[in-house]
Design a protein around this motif. Sequence first.
Motif, mmCIF file in Angstrom:
data_model
loop_
_atom_site.group_PDB
_atom_site.id
_atom_site.type_symbol
_atom_site.label_atom_id
_atom_site.label_comp_id
_atom_site.label_asym_id
_atom_site.label_seq_id
_atom_site.Cartn_x
_atom_site.Cartn_y
_atom_site.Cartn_z
ATOM 1 N N ALA A 1 14.046 97.199 72.765
ATOM 2 C CA ALA A 1 14.069 96.701 71.385
ATOM 3 C C ALA A 1 15.288 96.057 71.234
ATOM 4 O O ALA A 1 15.171 94.796 70.592
ATOM 5 N N VAL A 2 16.581 96.050 71.905
ATOM 6 C CA VAL A 2 17.510 95.426 71.862
ATOM 7 C C VAL A 2 17.230 94.119 72.464
ATOM 8 O O VAL A 2 17.393 92.832 72.008
ATOM 9 N N GLU B 1 14.764 92.154 69.875
ATOM 10 C CA GLU B 1 15.448 91.473 68.861
ATOM 11 C C GLU B 1 16.315 90.261 69.246
ATOM 12 O O GLU B 1 16.223 89.293 68.510
ATOM 13 N N LYS C 1 15.150 96.095 65.485
ATOM 14 C CA LYS C 1 15.236 96.847 66.686
ATOM 15 C C LYS C 1 14.622 98.321 66.047
ATOM 16 O O LYS C 1 14.178 99.147 66.906
#
Length: 135
Positions: free
Chosen positions: A78-79, A82, A90
């Motif tokens: 997710a990081v 993003e 995220k």
Amino acid sequence: MITWSDYMTKDNENAYGVMLGICIRTLVNIVFVLLLVEGFNYSYHFSYKVFADLPKVAASSEVKEIAIGEGSSAKDVAVLLETNGVIENKYIFLVRAYLGKYNNKIIAGTYSLSPSMTPDEICRMICGMQSEETS
């Protein structure tokens, strides 16, 4: 001996104290209600974005190569997404990944991802699942 003017001065001080207390309590209540309304507003928009499964930019033709390392967690992915501008938030992606049970199925590799893809499409791609349209 207490004169009439002394008595009135004490009443005025007492009345000012009462009025000040009422004003402060009213101000605290207004701030509390505003915080409550903003909290509900944020919760609504967050939930809408999670369950609506919307892409970051629907009309984007941009494609980015994203390399997911071996042993990467859903949070790491997710990081990464993003940071590369593929997803908007995220936390929305993480909630979507956990709700769809994609979080433990992420496969390491290099993927061509676009901001025009929904979080669910991205999850299916990085988990090696076929999309609903092709199955």
